[in-house]
Motif scaffolding. Structure first.
Motif, PDB file in Angstrom:
ATOM      1  N   ALA A 188     -11.063 -47.915 210.087  1.00 52.79           N
ATOM      2  CA  ALA A 188     -11.793 -49.250 210.362  1.00 52.79           C
ATOM      3  C   ALA A 188     -11.184 -50.190 209.191  1.00 52.79           C
ATOM      4  N   ASN A 189      -9.880 -50.429 208.900  1.00 51.19           N
ATOM      5  CA  ASN A 189      -9.422 -51.083 208.002  1.00 51.19           C
ATOM      6  C   ASN A 189      -9.993 -52.590 207.964  1.00 51.19           C
ATOM      7  N   GLY A 190     -10.006 -53.186 206.953  1.00 46.24           N
ATOM      8  CA  GLY A 190     -10.676 -54.553 206.823  1.00 46.24           C
ATOM      9  C   GLY A 190     -12.130 -54.697 207.051  1.00 46.24           C
ATOM     10  N   PHE A 191     -12.638 -53.410 207.196  1.00 47.93           N
ATOM     11  CA  PHE A 191     -14.311 -53.416 207.644  1.00 47.93           C
ATOM     12  C   PHE A 191     -15.027 -52.484 206.463  1.00 47.93           C
ATOM     13  N   VAL A 192     -14.325 -51.125 206.620  1.00 46.11           N
ATOM     14  CA  VAL A 192     -14.944 -50.007 205.536  1.00 46.11           C
ATOM     15  C   VAL A 192     -13.892 -50.164 204.460  1.00 46.11           C
ATOM     16  N   ASP A 193     -14.734 -50.376 203.102  1.00 47.74           N
ATOM     17  CA  ASP A 193     -14.133 -50.242 202.045  1.00 47.74           C
ATOM     18  C   ASP A 193     -14.089 -48.931 201.257  1.00 47.74           C
ATOM     19  N   MET A 194     -14.856 -47.948 201.619  1.00 48.23           N
ATOM     20  CA  MET A 194     -14.624 -46.598 201.164  1.00 48.23           C
ATOM     21  C   MET A 194     -15.489 -45.780 202.117  1.00 48.23           C
ATOM     22  N   ALA A 211      -7.876 -40.524 207.709  1.00 48.30           N
ATOM     23  CA  ALA A 211      -8.493 -41.770 207.302  1.00 48.30           C
ATOM     24  C   ALA A 211      -7.359 -42.565 206.961  1.00 48.30           C
ATOM     25  N   THR A 212      -7.378 -43.672 207.230  1.00 46.98           N
ATOM     26  CA  THR A 212      -6.399 -44.768 206.675  1.00 46.98           C
ATOM     27  C   THR A 212      -7.241 -45.936 205.728  1.00 46.98           C
ATOM     28  N   VAL A 213      -8.626 -45.580 205.728  1.00 47.28           N
ATOM     29  CA  VAL A 213      -9.571 -46.399 204.798  1.00 47.28           C
ATOM     30  C   VAL A 213      -9.389 -45.471 203.370  1.00 47.28           C
ATOM     31  N   PRO A 214      -9.825 -46.059 202.275  1.00 46.41           N
ATOM     32  CA  PRO A 214      -9.924 -45.295 201.015  1.00 46.41           C
ATOM     33  C   PRO A 214     -11.204 -44.076 201.347  1.00 46.41           C
ATOM     34  N   CYS A 215     -10.567 -42.859 201.029  1.00 47.86           N
ATOM     35  CA  CYS A 215     -11.585 -41.649 201.418  1.00 47.86           C
ATOM     36  C   CYS A 215     -11.910 -40.783 200.204  1.00 47.86           C
ATOM     37  N   ILE A 216     -13.018 -40.639 199.992  1.00 42.92           N
ATOM     38  CA  ILE A 216     -13.507 -39.634 198.701  1.00 42.92           C
ATOM     39  C   ILE A 216     -13.567 -38.169 199.427  1.00 42.92           C
ATOM     40  N   GLN A 217     -12.702 -37.193 198.902  1.00 43.69           N
ATOM     41  CA  GLN A 217     -12.846 -35.804 199.423  1.00 43.69           C
ATOM     42  C   GLN A 217     -14.185 -35.132 198.827  1.00 43.69           C
ATOM     43  N   LYS A 390     -10.028 -35.877 192.083  1.00 42.48           N
ATOM     44  CA  LYS A 390     -10.077 -36.199 190.582  1.00 42.48           C
ATOM     45  C   LYS A 390     -10.085 -37.796 190.611  1.00 42.48           C
ATOM     46  N   LEU A 391      -9.718 -38.391 191.400  1.00 45.43           N
ATOM     47  CA  LEU A 391      -9.451 -39.709 191.086  1.00 45.43           C
ATOM     48  C   LEU A 391     -10.790 -40.616 191.700  1.00 45.43           C
ATOM     49  N   HIS A 392     -11.294 -41.530 190.546  1.00 40.86           N
ATOM     50  CA  HIS A 392     -12.565 -42.243 191.029  1.00 40.86           C
ATOM     51  C   HIS A 392     -13.638 -41.601 190.719  1.00 40.86           C
ATOM     52  N   ALA A 393     -14.001 -40.611 191.545  1.00 37.13           N
ATOM     53  CA  ALA A 393     -15.190 -39.868 191.233  1.00 37.13           C
ATOM     54  C   ALA A 393     -14.903 -38.420 191.371  1.00 37.13           C
ATOM     55  N   ARG A 394     -15.858 -37.602 190.494  1.00 31.30           N
ATOM     56  CA  ARG A 394     -15.849 -36.390 190.558  1.00 31.30           C
ATOM     57  C   ARG A 394     -16.970 -35.796 190.321  1.00 31.30           C
ATOM     58  N   GLY A 395     -17.517 -34.556 191.016  1.00 23.72           N
ATOM     59  CA  GLY A 395     -18.795 -33.983 191.080  1.00 23.72           C
ATOM     60  C   GLY A 395     -19.786 -34.948 191.662  1.00 23.72           C
ATOM     61  N   PRO A 396     -20.904 -34.737 191.456  1.00 26.51           N
ATOM     62  CA  PRO A 396     -22.102 -35.387 192.031  1.00 26.51           C
ATOM     63  C   PRO A 396     -21.946 -36.820 191.778  1.00 26.51           C
ATOM     64  N   GLU A 401     -20.597 -44.196 190.560  1.00 23.69           N
ATOM     65  CA  GLU A 401     -19.240 -43.912 191.494  1.00 23.69           C
ATOM     66  C   GLU A 401     -19.336 -44.718 192.691  1.00 23.69           C
ATOM     67  N   LEU A 402     -20.461 -45.287 192.957  1.00 25.70           N
ATOM     68  CA  LEU A 402     -20.357 -46.418 194.092  1.00 25.70           C
ATOM     69  C   LEU A 402     -20.140 -47.994 193.711  1.00 25.70           C
ATOM     70  N   THR A 403     -19.547 -48.109 192.280  1.00 25.04           N
ATOM     71  CA  THR A 403     -19.215 -49.306 192.100  1.00 25.04           C
ATOM     72  C   THR A 403     -17.393 -49.475 191.772  1.00 25.04           C
ATOM     73  N   THR A 404     -17.084 -50.607 191.754  1.00 27.66           N
ATOM     74  CA  THR A 404     -15.370 -50.497 191.264  1.00 27.66           C
ATOM     75  C   THR A 404     -15.931 -51.429 190.202  1.00 27.66           C
ATOM     76  N   TYR A 405     -14.636 -52.193 189.718  1.00 26.46           N
ATOM     77  CA  TYR A 405     -14.821 -53.429 188.740  1.00 26.46           C
ATOM     78  C   TYR A 405     -13.742 -54.533 189.174  1.00 26.46           C
ATOM     79  N   LYS A 406     -13.910 -55.662 188.421  1.00 23.15           N
ATOM     80  CA  LYS A 406     -12.932 -56.814 188.562  1.00 23.15           C
ATOM     81  C   LYS A 406     -12.828 -57.262 187.270  1.00 23.15           C
ATOM     82  N   TYR A 407     -11.714 -58.048 187.087  1.00 23.63           N
ATOM     83  CA  TYR A 407     -11.514 -58.713 185.899  1.00 23.63           C
ATOM     84  C   TYR A 407     -11.733 -60.191 186.011  1.00 23.63           C
TER      85      TYR A 407
END
Length: 416
Positions: A188-194, A211-217, A390-396, A401-407
């Protein structure tokens, strides 16, 4: 599906703009609504449990079943999230450049988070609460075994949102439990962010591969406990009993026991007495011990086959291997672990240091049960899942881990 995703995407702006007070008020209303609708939720859950009997194991039925205490615990889990700091809007860093620009790094919601999960109804309320507190819209897609429970829970949660004056579209439930709906979310590219999958190896692998949307394993837990030769034996037996039998159907339950060769004659009979003899005597399900050839020389059990050390049993089954020492234990874990949780039971600081530095998993324990790998136990409130990547989130995965950031960059007519 497309209508729901369009609705969810449209709700992003309103949900991300909610103040901490508005989010907390909505969460409290959601918690109240769960309790107020407990009987309706229990009735729906009874249908799911009855439909699942004979199709899934008794251990998995336990994961599916709800009672008043579990619904109250779900409600309290939401209240715990209320007490946590709002993760949104924090200034993570600020740099003043020589050219006059002030560059700030600010935490923001991810947007629309899709969660694909299986037969644990509490995931529905946990995921919804964490998503809302972190300013995100959630799209929930549960498994077929729990669909009636999920519908009743989401109905109650949306009542809470409505009572708080927050858009009900902050929480969305996919009622189609076919593979097609899961695949649609994965793409669901364009609709689902994670996308966050919570379930067994099949679900995790399907998401990672398709998955073609960003996916957390997340999730698959072949968790090891290593009893080193200097271990307090009684402590070790209690820990392995807790890690294997307290709730064998969850991802932080122990699946493999590694025992130092130097203490196998002492440890293994005590493990057998605790997990087999004592449980039989007390009318409990005994643990099936799948033994390598060295362990089989000491105690009775089933001969282990090669894939027993690569299996998440989620049942009263434990693979047992005798190792020569900490180096072999670390090497075995490196080859067979899914990177979830591992533990060493030891009083030797050198062995402990070698184990904690050498084991590359999300959670590494010293003299404690792997069952603590849990958002609530880690002080995160409830959790969205346990990331084994290991990328973005690891462990519980909690609120951060449900936020990102912007400048955000402040200038005064600056040009380059």
């Amino acid at each position: 599906m497309i209508d729901m995703l369009t609705t969810a995407k449209a709700a992003k702006a309103q949900v991300s703009a909610l103040t901490t007070e508005q989010k907390n008020n909505a969460l409290l209303k959601m918690a109240d609504a769960l309790v107020a609708n407990a009987q309706e939720i229990l009735d729906a859950n009874a249908v799911d449990v009855e439909n699942a009997r004979g199709k899934i194991s008794d251990v998995m039925i336990d994961r599916l079943a709800l009672n008043v205490d579990r619904i109250n615990a779900m409600s309290e889990g939401i209240r715990d999230v209320v007490a946590l700091p709002d993760p949104v809007g924090h200034k993570l860093n600020e740099v003043n450049r020589e050219n006059g620009l002030k560059i700030t790094k600010v935490s923001v919601p991810v947007g629309v988070i899709a969660i694909i999960y299986e037969s644990r109804p509490n995931v529905t309320s946990d995921a919804a609460a964490l998503a809302l507190k972190s300013g995100n819209v959630c799209v929930l897609r549960g498994g077929k075994e729990a669909i009636n429970s999920a519908q009743a829970i989401v109905k109650a949660l949306r009542e809470g949102l409505k009572a708080a004056g927050v858009t009900e579209n902050a929480i969305n439930l996919v009622t189609d439990t076919s593979r097609d709906s899961a695949t649609a979310l994965m793409k669901a590219n364009g609709f689902v962010d994670m996308l966050i999958p919570r379930g067994g190896a099949g679900l995790i692998n399907a998401c990672v591969q398709n998955a073609t949307v960003p996916c957390i394993q997340t999730g698959t837990g072949i968790c090891h406990i290593y009893i080193e030769k200097t271990a307090d034996i009684d402590m070790a037996v209690n820990i392995i009993n807790n890690a294997k039998t307290s709730r064998p159907s969850v991802c932080n339950a122990a699946e493999v026991l590694l025992v130092d060769d130097a203490v196998k004659e002492i440890v293994l009979p005590k493990i057998y007495d605790k997990l087999v003899t004592e449980r039989n005597k007390n009318g409990l399900i005994p643990v099936e011990l799948r033994l390598d050839e060295n362990a089989a020389k000491v105690i009775d059990g089933t001969a282990a086959v090669e894939n027993d050390f690569d299996t998440e049993f989620l049942d009263y089954i434990l693979a047992v291997k005798v190792v020569s020492g900490v180096d072999e234990a670390v090497a075995h874990i490196a080859e067979h672990s899914t990177g979830h949780s591992e533990a060493i039971i030891s009083t030797d600081e050198v062995a402990i240091a070698k184990f904690t530095s050498g084991v590359d998993s999300a959670a590494v324990y010293v003299n404690a049960s792997t069952r603590f790998t849990d958002g609530g136990e880690f002080g995160l409130g409830c959790e969205m899942g346990i990331s084994t990547q290991k990328l973005h989130a690891r462990g519980p995965m909690g609120l951060l881990e449900l936020t990102t950031y912007k400048y955000v960059i402040y200038g005064n007519g600056n040009i380059r």
